[in-house]
Scaffold this motif. Structure first.
Motif, PDB file in Angstrom:
ATOM      1  N   LEU A  79      39.147  -8.435   3.932  1.00  0.00           N
ATOM      2  CA  LEU A  79      38.036  -7.483   4.052  1.00  0.00           C
ATOM      3  C   LEU A  79      38.492  -6.064   3.714  1.00  0.00           C
ATOM      4  O   LEU A  79      37.770  -5.307   3.049  1.00  0.00           O
ATOM      5  N   TYR A  80      39.696  -5.717   4.159  1.00  0.00           N
ATOM      6  CA  TYR A  80      40.239  -4.390   3.827  1.00  0.00           C
ATOM      7  C   TYR A  80      40.412  -4.246   2.309  1.00  0.00           C
ATOM      8  O   TYR A  80      40.027  -3.218   1.724  1.00  0.00           O
ATOM      9  N   ALA A  81      40.973  -5.277   1.679  1.00  0.00           N
ATOM     10  CA  ALA A  81      41.181  -5.234   0.226  1.00  0.00           C
ATOM     11  C   ALA A  81      39.854  -5.126  -0.520  1.00  0.00           C
ATOM     12  O   ALA A  81      39.717  -4.350  -1.485  1.00  0.00           O
ATOM     13  N   ILE A  82      38.853  -5.890  -0.078  1.00  0.00           N
ATOM     14  CA  ILE A  82      37.526  -5.830  -0.715  1.00  0.00           C
ATOM     15  C   ILE A  82      36.921  -4.443  -0.558  1.00  0.00           C
ATOM     16  O   ILE A  82      36.351  -3.878  -1.509  1.00  0.00           O
ATOM     17  N   ALA A  83      37.045  -3.876   0.638  1.00  0.00           N
ATOM     18  CA  ALA A  83      36.489  -2.541   0.880  1.00  0.00           C
ATOM     19  C   ALA A  83      37.128  -1.505  -0.030  1.00  0.00           C
ATOM     20  O   ALA A  83      36.461  -0.604  -0.545  1.00  0.00           O
ATOM     21  N   MET A  84      38.438  -1.631  -0.253  1.00  0.00           N
ATOM     22  CA  MET A  84      39.128  -0.674  -1.127  1.00  0.00           C
ATOM     23  C   MET A  84      38.708  -0.868  -2.593  1.00  0.00           C
ATOM     24  O   MET A  84      38.540   0.108  -3.339  1.00  0.00           O
ATOM     25  N   LEU A  85      38.522  -2.121  -2.988  1.00  0.00           N
ATOM     26  CA  LEU A  85      38.125  -2.400  -4.373  1.00  0.00           C
ATOM     27  C   LEU A  85      36.703  -1.938  -4.651  1.00  0.00           C
ATOM     28  O   LEU A  85      36.368  -1.562  -5.783  1.00  0.00           O
ATOM     29  N   LEU A  86      35.851  -1.973  -3.628  1.00  0.00           N
ATOM     30  CA  LEU A  86      34.445  -1.611  -3.810  1.00  0.00           C
ATOM     31  C   LEU A  86      34.170  -0.147  -3.477  1.00  0.00           C
ATOM     32  O   LEU A  86      33.011   0.242  -3.318  1.00  0.00           O
ATOM     33  N   THR A  87      35.215   0.652  -3.363  1.00  0.00           N
ATOM     34  CA  THR A  87      35.041   2.076  -3.067  1.00  0.00           C
ATOM     35  C   THR A  87      34.263   2.765  -4.188  1.00  0.00           C
ATOM     36  O   THR A  87      34.567   2.585  -5.371  1.00  0.00           O
ATOM     37  N   THR A  88      33.265   3.542  -3.811  1.00  0.00           N
ATOM     38  CA  THR A  88      32.416   4.251  -4.781  1.00  0.00           C
ATOM     39  C   THR A  88      32.542   5.762  -4.566  1.00  0.00           C
ATOM     40  O   THR A  88      33.101   6.209  -3.560  1.00  0.00           O
ATOM     41  N   PRO A  89      32.023   6.568  -5.479  1.00  0.00           N
ATOM     42  CA  PRO A  89      32.049   8.027  -5.280  1.00  0.00           C
ATOM     43  C   PRO A  89      31.196   8.475  -4.095  1.00  0.00           C
ATOM     44  O   PRO A  89      31.352   9.591  -3.611  1.00  0.00           O
ATOM     45  N   SER A  90      30.290   7.621  -3.630  1.00  0.00           N
ATOM     46  CA  SER A  90      29.404   7.973  -2.520  1.00  0.00           C
ATOM     47  C   SER A  90      30.062   7.612  -1.186  1.00  0.00           C
ATOM     48  O   SER A  90      30.222   6.427  -0.878  1.00  0.00           O
ATOM     49  N   GLU A  91      30.396   8.613  -0.406  1.00  0.00           N
ATOM     50  CA  GLU A  91      31.020   8.362   0.887  1.00  0.00           C
ATOM     51  C   GLU A  91      30.051   7.650   1.823  1.00  0.00           C
ATOM     52  O   GLU A  91      30.450   6.767   2.593  1.00  0.00           O
ATOM     53  N   PHE A  92      28.768   7.994   1.757  1.00  0.00           N
ATOM     54  CA  PHE A  92      27.764   7.350   2.604  1.00  0.00           C
ATOM     55  C   PHE A  92      27.679   5.861   2.294  1.00  0.00           C
ATOM     56  O   PHE A  92      27.627   5.020   3.213  1.00  0.00           O
ATOM     57  N   LEU A  93      27.662   5.517   1.012  1.00  0.00           N
ATOM     58  CA  LEU A  93      27.576   4.115   0.608  1.00  0.00           C
ATOM     59  C   LEU A  93      28.824   3.359   1.053  1.00  0.00           C
ATOM     60  O   LEU A  93      28.739   2.217   1.541  1.00  0.00           O
ATOM     61  N   ASN A  94      29.983   3.999   0.911  1.00  0.00           N
ATOM     62  CA  ASN A  94      31.238   3.372   1.338  1.00  0.00           C
ATOM     63  C   ASN A  94      31.211   3.058   2.832  1.00  0.00           C
ATOM     64  O   ASN A  94      31.546   1.946   3.257  1.00  0.00           O
ATOM     65  N   SER A 120      42.969  -6.562  17.867  1.00  0.00           N
ATOM     66  CA  SER A 120      43.852  -5.766  17.001  1.00  0.00           C
ATOM     67  C   SER A 120      43.291  -5.669  15.595  1.00  0.00           C
ATOM     68  O   SER A 120      43.349  -4.611  14.953  1.00  0.00           O
ATOM     69  N   MET A 121      42.748  -6.774  15.095  1.00  0.00           N
ATOM     70  CA  MET A 121      42.171  -6.759  13.756  1.00  0.00           C
ATOM     71  C   MET A 121      40.901  -5.907  13.699  1.00  0.00           C
ATOM     72  O   MET A 121      40.607  -5.282  12.671  1.00  0.00           O
ATOM     73  N   VAL A 122      40.151  -5.868  14.798  1.00  0.00           N
ATOM     74  CA  VAL A 122      38.994  -4.970  14.855  1.00  0.00           C
ATOM     75  C   VAL A 122      39.459  -3.518  14.767  1.00  0.00           C
ATOM     76  O   VAL A 122      38.860  -2.695  14.049  1.00  0.00           O
ATOM     77  N   ILE A 123      40.548  -3.195  15.477  1.00  0.00           N
ATOM     78  CA  ILE A 123      41.097  -1.831  15.420  1.00  0.00           C
ATOM     79  C   ILE A 123      41.614  -1.525  14.016  1.00  0.00           C
ATOM     80  O   ILE A 123      41.362  -0.449  13.466  1.00  0.00           O
ATOM     81  N   PHE A 124      42.315  -2.484  13.411  1.00  0.00           N
ATOM     82  CA  PHE A 124      42.844  -2.289  12.052  1.00  0.00           C
ATOM     83  C   PHE A 124      41.719  -1.980  11.074  1.00  0.00           C
ATOM     84  O   PHE A 124      41.794  -1.016  10.296  1.00  0.00           O
ATOM     85  N   LEU A 125      40.662  -2.779  11.119  1.00  0.00           N
ATOM     86  CA  LEU A 125      39.538  -2.563  10.207  1.00  0.00           C
ATOM     87  C   LEU A 125      38.791  -1.272  10.547  1.00  0.00           C
ATOM     88  O   LEU A 125      38.372  -0.532   9.656  1.00  0.00           O
ATOM     89  N   GLY A 126      38.633  -0.994  11.837  1.00  0.00           N
ATOM     90  CA  GLY A 126      37.920   0.216  12.238  1.00  0.00           C
ATOM     91  C   GLY A 126      38.614   1.477  11.753  1.00  0.00           C
ATOM     92  O   GLY A 126      37.964   2.392  11.218  1.00  0.00           O
ATOM     93  N   VAL A 127      39.936   1.528  11.905  1.00  0.00           N
ATOM     94  CA  VAL A 127      40.682   2.720  11.475  1.00  0.00           C
ATOM     95  C   VAL A 127      40.707   2.833   9.957  1.00  0.00           C
ATOM     96  O   VAL A 127      40.451   3.904   9.392  1.00  0.00           O
ATOM     97  N   THR A 128      41.002   1.733   9.268  1.00  0.00           N
ATOM     98  CA  THR A 128      41.107   1.795   7.800  1.00  0.00           C
ATOM     99  C   THR A 128      39.740   2.012   7.142  1.00  0.00           C
ATOM    100  O   THR A 128      39.631   2.727   6.145  1.00  0.00           O
ATOM    101  N   PHE A 129      38.688   1.396   7.690  1.00  0.00           N
ATOM    102  CA  PHE A 129      37.351   1.557   7.117  1.00  0.00           C
ATOM    103  C   PHE A 129      36.828   2.984   7.274  1.00  0.00           C
ATOM    104  O   PHE A 129      36.082   3.471   6.419  1.00  0.00           O
ATOM    105  N   TYR A 130      37.186   3.633   8.373  1.00  0.00           N
ATOM    106  CA  TYR A 130      36.671   4.983   8.636  1.00  0.00           C
ATOM    107  C   TYR A 130      37.748   6.055   8.460  1.00  0.00           C
ATOM    108  O   TYR A 130      37.653   7.135   9.025  1.00  0.00           O
ATOM    109  N   LEU A 131      38.741   5.735   7.645  1.00  0.00           N
ATOM    110  CA  LEU A 131      39.827   6.679   7.415  1.00  0.00           C
ATOM    111  C   LEU A 131      39.346   7.957   6.735  1.00  0.00           C
ATOM    112  O   LEU A 131      39.922   9.035   6.926  1.00  0.00           O
ATOM    113  N   ASP A 132      38.265   7.845   5.975  1.00  0.00           N
ATOM    114  CA  ASP A 132      37.707   9.030   5.316  1.00  0.00           C
ATOM    115  C   ASP A 132      37.175  10.042   6.328  1.00  0.00           C
ATOM    116  O   ASP A 132      37.035  11.230   6.009  1.00  0.00           O
ATOM    117  N   ILE A 133      36.875   9.562   7.520  1.00  0.00           N
ATOM    118  CA  ILE A 133      36.449  10.462   8.597  1.00  0.00           C
ATOM    119  C   ILE A 133      37.637  10.837   9.481  1.00  0.00           C
ATOM    120  O   ILE A 133      37.852  12.010   9.805  1.00  0.00           O
TER     121      ILE A 133
END
Length: 508
Positions: A453-468, A326-339
């Protein structure tokens, strides 16, 4: 052992057809959100929330009642039980249709369809037929005919999807290029009405396919049997109502609670569309439920025999795997929400902020389902009703408090708190009746690490979608490898051996 294998096979068929069906219907969301404005899709979301509630009321637990009395030692003729059940549900469905027709004005106003009585009448007919059809489908399950059950369900969904594509995509094209072909039945201004019409036609088609299951026996109605069935089924109605309201009441209350009434249905539309993104978690939980329910009872005898000393350890392991995946799904969906956000129309992007909350709410519900093993095995199922009613109280209260101030975000927070409360109560009370060592601390570690990990990913969001995406992919891979190493998970432990042999996958 043969019966367990048969149960597992039937469960796989029912589960797969249900999941495929939900997935196929899910694929209609991009079509709806691209073609229709937020307020229009809001009406669709609102109507279907009420339809889900109405279907539970119109079946009033008689599906389960049919199973109970068809196998009852005092009622020797299953056909008598079947015809009594169908007569009961058929009559109440007909009464429902008549009442909707008689009070069409207030009903249409309440459903935000004041100018479209036809929407309400179409969906009333659809839900009435669906309620009646539930009994023949239950009989197919009683007769152990999962393939016919699954085939009819998938055919119905296929017809519905085909009609949606025809009315919403093909007809507008033909109207522009060759209106003479369709002018006699197509109205370009009917809009979302074609969603409801497609549903009605597919429902009628399914009823037609069920004709063989409505004939070939003598119709009888036993008043004595019916009274006993009602007495048995009514408590199930209360439990089912509380359960379905926990899933739909937020969408029903939302337009009544927002302060800006002109924007009400648009908020429902945005919330409903973004809720659909989180359906990945819902489908995983549903797949797990179909597999876990027979597992519970097949393991019960072995675990309590006293010969292995495991102390229900298999349930603890199942919970551990559930949390990790479930946590893999949570991270997968939230991490790739831009897609994944392109699954819905751009005008709905404002609601993306509810997706992580809804994902976590559905995860809490999944854990709650895992924990339900204690009251199912101890025959204390009344607790399931109490938990559902408490959850409903939390949902309604928080919606009333939060929605007027923060709109649909209040609905998402209410869902999270509802399932969270149900989860915690079930765990605490369940340990008193059936102590299972779920290693709560270990599970909490996976939850907290994923949220961090989700919180860190949101805090480290950059203008570059590829880098994110690159950073988030590394973080997701890291979580998976860490969990696999920590629990000694390998391909062999998570993939059935039969599949490994079939595809010649080496595990050593």
């Amino acid at each position: 052992m043969a019966s367990i294998k048969s149960l597992a096979k039937d469960t796989a068929v029912y589960g797969l057809s249900s999941i495929i069906g939900r997935f196929l219907n899910w694929l209609l969301v991009p079509l709806y959100t691209i073609k229709f404005a937020e307020a229009e899709y809001g009406v669709v979301t609102y109507v279907y929330a009420i339809v889900a509630l109405a279907l539970v009321v119109l079946t009033y637990g008689m599906e389960t009642g049919f199973f109970r009395f068809a196998n009852h030692e005092r009622w020797k003729d299953p056909n008598e039980v079947y015809s009594t059940t169908m007569t009961s549900v058929g009559v109440t469905s007909l009464i429902f249709m008549v009442l909707v027709w008689l009070f069409i004005d207030p009903v249409s106003d309440a459903m935000e369809c004041g100018e479209h009585h036809d929407y309400v009448l179409i969906m009333a007919a659809t839900v009435a037929i669906d309620a009646f059809s539930c009994i023949p489908f239950s009989r197919l399950r009683y007769q152990k005919r999962p393939m016919r059950f699954a085939a009819l369900k998938l055919i119905s969904i296929g017809v519905n999807i085909t009609l949606n594509i025809f009315f919403i995509l093909i007809c507008p094209y033909l109207w522009e290029e060759a209106p003479g072909v369709i002018y006699w039945f197509y109205d370009p201004d009917y809009g979302i009405g074609y969603i409801f019409l497609a549903n009605l036609i597919s429902t009628l088609f399914t009823l037609l396919l069920l004709t063989p299951d409505l004939t070939g026996f003598r119709w009888r109605f036993s008043l004595k049997l019916w009274r006993e069935m009602i007495a048995y089924s009514f408590p199930l109605l209360i439990m089912s109502l509380a359960g379905i309201m926990n899933q739909t009441i937020d969408k029903i209350l939302l337009p009544w609670l927002v302060t800006d009434k002109e924007d009400a249905m648009a908020q429902v539309g945005v919330y409903g569309a973004n809720y659909k993104i989180a359906i990945v978690m819902v489908m995983f939980i549903q797949a797990f439920r179909f597999a876990y329910e027979p597992f519970i009872f097949s393991q019960h005898k072995e675990e309590t025999s006293g010969s292995n000393g495991k102390g229900y350890s298999q349930f603890s392991v199942a919970m551990l795997y559930f949390v990790i995946f479930s946590m893999v799904i949570f991270l997968g969906v939230t991490f790739y929400l831009d897609i994944l956000k392109y699954f819905i129309g751009e005008r709905y992007f404002s609601g993306l902020k509810v997706v992580p909350i809804i994902l976590m709410a559905e995860f809490f519900f999944g854990v709650f389902f895992n924990l339900s093993v204690w009251y199912k095995l101890t025959d204390k199922t009344i607790w399931g009703t109490w938990f559902s009613l408490i959850g409903l109280t939390v949902t309604v209260t928080l919606n009333c408090v939060l929605v007027p101030h923060i709109g649909y975000m209040g609905c998402a927070i209410a869902a999270l708190c509802c399932y969270g409360v149900m989860m915690v109560l079930s765990y605490v009370i369940g340990q008193r009746y059936l102590a299972i060592n779920y290693q709560a601390g270990r599970l909490l570690v996976y939850l907290l690490v994923a949220v961090a990990l989700y919180a860190i990913a949101m805090l480290l969001t950059t203008p570059s979608e590829f880098l994110n995406l690159t950073l988030r992919t590394i973080m997701l891979a890291g979580f998976i490898l860490w969990a696999a190493h920590r629990e000694n998970l390998t391909i062999k432990t998570v993939v059935p051996s039969g599949l490994l042999k079939k595809f010649k996958i080496k595990t050593t």
